[in-house]
Design a protein around this motif. Structure first.
Motif, PDB file in Angstrom:
ATOM      1  N   ARG A  70       0.857  -1.194   0.000  1.00  0.00           N
ATOM      2  CA  ARG A  70       0.000   0.000   0.000  1.00  0.00           C
ATOM      3  C   ARG A  70       0.887   1.237   0.000  1.00  0.00           C
ATOM      4  O   ARG A  70       2.081   1.160   0.257  1.00  0.00           O
ATOM      5  CB  ARG A  70      -0.932   0.019   1.204  1.00  0.00           C
ATOM      6  CG  ARG A  70      -0.223   0.135   2.533  1.00  0.00           C
ATOM      7  CD  ARG A  70      -1.215   0.217   3.694  1.00  0.00           C
ATOM      8  NE  ARG A  70      -0.535   0.241   4.968  1.00  0.00           N
ATOM      9  CZ  ARG A  70       0.009   1.310   5.527  1.00  0.00           C
ATOM     10  NH1 ARG A  70      -0.044   2.481   4.928  1.00  0.00           N
ATOM     11  NH2 ARG A  70       0.607   1.234   6.707  1.00  0.00           N
ATOM     12  N   ALA A  71       0.287   2.366  -0.275  1.00  0.00           N
ATOM     13  CA  ALA A  71       1.002   3.641  -0.211  1.00  0.00           C
ATOM     14  C   ALA A  71       1.251   4.009   1.246  1.00  0.00           C
ATOM     15  O   ALA A  71       0.486   3.630   2.131  1.00  0.00           O
ATOM     16  CB  ALA A  71       0.183   4.735  -0.889  1.00  0.00           C
ATOM     17  N   CYS A  72       2.312   4.731   1.483  1.00  0.00           N
ATOM     18  CA  CYS A  72       2.606   5.236   2.823  1.00  0.00           C
ATOM     19  C   CYS A  72       1.765   6.488   3.038  1.00  0.00           C
ATOM     20  O   CYS A  72       1.782   7.414   2.226  1.00  0.00           O
ATOM     21  CB  CYS A  72       4.089   5.570   2.938  1.00  0.00           C
ATOM     22  SG  CYS A  72       4.585   6.219   4.534  1.00  0.00           S
ATOM     23  N   TRP A  73       1.010   6.499   4.121  1.00  0.00           N
ATOM     24  CA  TRP A  73       0.157   7.643   4.415  1.00  0.00           C
ATOM     25  C   TRP A  73       0.999   8.831   4.860  1.00  0.00           C
ATOM     26  O   TRP A  73       2.050   8.662   5.480  1.00  0.00           O
ATOM     27  CB  TRP A  73      -0.843   7.300   5.501  1.00  0.00           C
ATOM     28  CG  TRP A  73      -1.727   6.147   5.152  1.00  0.00           C
ATOM     29  CD1 TRP A  73      -2.248   5.848   3.923  1.00  0.00           C
ATOM     30  CD2 TRP A  73      -2.175   5.124   6.038  1.00  0.00           C
ATOM     31  NE1 TRP A  73      -3.009   4.705   4.006  1.00  0.00           N
ATOM     32  CE2 TRP A  73      -2.978   4.240   5.282  1.00  0.00           C
ATOM     33  CE3 TRP A  73      -1.983   4.882   7.393  1.00  0.00           C
ATOM     34  CZ2 TRP A  73      -3.583   3.123   5.844  1.00  0.00           C
ATOM     35  CZ3 TRP A  73      -2.598   3.761   7.952  1.00  0.00           C
ATOM     36  CH2 TRP A  73      -3.376   2.913   7.190  1.00  0.00           C
ATOM     37  N   PRO A  74       0.553  10.052   4.563  1.00  0.00           N
ATOM     38  CA  PRO A  74       1.300  11.248   4.973  1.00  0.00           C
ATOM     39  C   PRO A  74       1.587  11.275   6.477  1.00  0.00           C
ATOM     40  O   PRO A  74       2.671  11.687   6.892  1.00  0.00           O
ATOM     41  CB  PRO A  74       0.387  12.403   4.567  1.00  0.00           C
ATOM     42  CG  PRO A  74      -0.434  11.853   3.444  1.00  0.00           C
ATOM     43  CD  PRO A  74      -0.633  10.400   3.773  1.00  0.00           C
ATOM     44  N   GLU A  75       0.640  10.803   7.272  1.00  0.00           N
ATOM     45  CA  GLU A  75       0.843  10.788   8.725  1.00  0.00           C
ATOM     46  C   GLU A  75       1.978   9.845   9.110  1.00  0.00           C
ATOM     47  O   GLU A  75       2.760  10.127  10.013  1.00  0.00           O
ATOM     48  CB  GLU A  75      -0.447  10.364   9.446  1.00  0.00           C
ATOM     49  CG  GLU A  75      -1.619  11.283   9.229  1.00  0.00           C
ATOM     50  CD  GLU A  75      -2.371  11.019   7.908  1.00  0.00           C
ATOM     51  OE1 GLU A  75      -2.109   9.997   7.224  1.00  0.00           O
ATOM     52  OE2 GLU A  75      -3.213  11.861   7.563  1.00  0.00           O
ATOM     53  N   GLU A  76       2.052   8.704   8.420  1.00  0.00           N
ATOM     54  CA  GLU A  76       3.139   7.752   8.672  1.00  0.00           C
ATOM     55  C   GLU A  76       4.479   8.353   8.281  1.00  0.00           C
ATOM     56  O   GLU A  76       5.463   8.227   9.007  1.00  0.00           O
ATOM     57  CB  GLU A  76       2.946   6.477   7.853  1.00  0.00           C
ATOM     58  CG  GLU A  76       1.849   5.581   8.302  1.00  0.00           C
ATOM     59  CD  GLU A  76       1.728   4.395   7.379  1.00  0.00           C
ATOM     60  OE1 GLU A  76       1.900   3.276   7.871  1.00  0.00           O
ATOM     61  OE2 GLU A  76       1.461   4.591   6.176  1.00  0.00           O
ATOM     62  N   ALA A  77       4.507   8.972   7.099  1.00  0.00           N
ATOM     63  CA  ALA A  77       5.746   9.583   6.633  1.00  0.00           C
ATOM     64  C   ALA A  77       6.228  10.633   7.620  1.00  0.00           C
ATOM     65  O   ALA A  77       7.426  10.753   7.882  1.00  0.00           O
ATOM     66  CB  ALA A  77       5.545  10.196   5.243  1.00  0.00           C
ATOM     67  N   ALA A  78       5.306  11.372   8.197  1.00  0.00           N
ATOM     68  CA  ALA A  78       5.674  12.401   9.173  1.00  0.00           C
ATOM     69  C   ALA A  78       6.293  11.762  10.416  1.00  0.00           C
ATOM     70  O   ALA A  78       7.293  12.265  10.944  1.00  0.00           O
ATOM     71  CB  ALA A  78       4.460  13.243   9.551  1.00  0.00           C
ATOM     72  N   THR A  79       5.723  10.651  10.881  1.00  0.00           N
ATOM     73  CA  THR A  79       6.269  10.010  12.084  1.00  0.00           C
ATOM     74  C   THR A  79       7.588   9.296  11.812  1.00  0.00           C
ATOM     75  O   THR A  79       8.376   9.090  12.721  1.00  0.00           O
ATOM     76  CB  THR A  79       5.270   9.009  12.706  1.00  0.00           C
ATOM     77  OG1 THR A  79       5.023   7.964  11.771  1.00  0.00           O
ATOM     78  CG2 THR A  79       3.977   9.690  13.107  1.00  0.00           C
ATOM     79  N   LEU A  80       7.829   8.946  10.554  1.00  0.00           N
ATOM     80  CA  LEU A  80       9.062   8.248  10.178  1.00  0.00           C
ATOM     81  C   LEU A  80      10.115   9.185   9.599  1.00  0.00           C
ATOM     82  O   LEU A  80      11.141   8.728   9.108  1.00  0.00           O
ATOM     83  CB  LEU A  80       8.747   7.154   9.151  1.00  0.00           C
ATOM     84  CG  LEU A  80       7.924   5.986   9.657  1.00  0.00           C
ATOM     85  CD1 LEU A  80       7.465   5.120   8.490  1.00  0.00           C
ATOM     86  CD2 LEU A  80       8.729   5.172  10.652  1.00  0.00           C
ATOM     87  N   GLN A  81       9.861  10.470   9.636  1.00  0.00           N
ATOM     88  CA  GLN A  81      10.739  11.431   8.968  1.00  0.00           C
ATOM     89  C   GLN A  81      12.201  11.314   9.391  1.00  0.00           C
ATOM     90  O   GLN A  81      13.098  11.368   8.553  1.00  0.00           O
ATOM     91  CB  GLN A  81      10.225  12.849   9.194  1.00  0.00           C
ATOM     92  CG  GLN A  81      10.915  13.865   8.307  1.00  0.00           C
ATOM     93  CD  GLN A  81      10.211  15.208   8.342  1.00  0.00           C
ATOM     94  OE1 GLN A  81       9.322  15.436   9.145  1.00  0.00           O
ATOM     95  NE2 GLN A  81      10.619  16.089   7.470  1.00  0.00           N
ATOM     96  N   VAL A  82      12.471  11.104  10.671  1.00  0.00           N
ATOM     97  CA  VAL A  82      13.852  10.972  11.143  1.00  0.00           C
ATOM     98  C   VAL A  82      14.499   9.736  10.536  1.00  0.00           C
ATOM     99  O   VAL A  82      15.639   9.786  10.061  1.00  0.00           O
ATOM    100  CB  VAL A  82      13.900  10.920  12.688  1.00  0.00           C
ATOM    101  CG1 VAL A  82      15.281  10.555  13.184  1.00  0.00           C
ATOM    102  CG2 VAL A  82      13.462  12.255  13.274  1.00  0.00           C
ATOM    103  N   ASP A  83      13.771   8.611  10.529  1.00  0.00           N
ATOM    104  CA  ASP A  83      14.296   7.376   9.942  1.00  0.00           C
ATOM    105  C   ASP A  83      14.502   7.517   8.436  1.00  0.00           C
ATOM    106  O   ASP A  83      15.489   7.006   7.892  1.00  0.00           O
ATOM    107  CB  ASP A  83      13.347   6.202  10.213  1.00  0.00           C
ATOM    108  CG  ASP A  83      13.241   5.868  11.691  1.00  0.00           C
ATOM    109  OD1 ASP A  83      14.232   6.055  12.420  1.00  0.00           O
ATOM    110  OD2 ASP A  83      12.160   5.425  12.113  1.00  0.00           O
TER     111      ASP A  83
END
Length: 93
Positions: A70-83
């Motif tokens: 599936r696509a990565c949701w914007p909220e997920e990308a925000a929480t994973l930004q450091v990684d």
């Protein structure tokens, strides 16, 4: 899925630098007809940034071939930004 805000701000410059340095994307997204870079692993799925800056959760099929879950949701990308940033830096190393 197009990345949003913070992730897009990081993905665009990374892709430009990777292309300029000849850093090839090792993963082939068989569903999307594109290639990408492996960023983060979570619960057996791998987050891949494709050549267009889109983020996809994928599963390895065989070798360097990956199928999109599936696509990565914007909220997920925000929480994973450091990684995600750390992965981009490691790739360009």
């Amino acid at each position: 899925m197009r990345t949003e805000s913070g992730a897009a701000a990081v993905a665009g410059p990374f892709i430009a630098k990777a292309m300029a340095r000849g850093v090839l994307a090792p993963a082939r997204l068989i569903d999307q007809g594109t290639r990408g870079w492996l960023l983060v692993q979570r619960h057996g799925d791998l987050l891949i940034c494709d050549e267009f800056g889109d983020l996809w959760w994928t599963r390895r099929i065989l070798g360097d071939d990956y199928r999109v879950v599936r696509a990565c949701w914007p909220e997920e990308a925000a929480t994973l930004q450091v990684d995600i940033r750390a992965s981009f830096e490691r790739i360009l190393g």
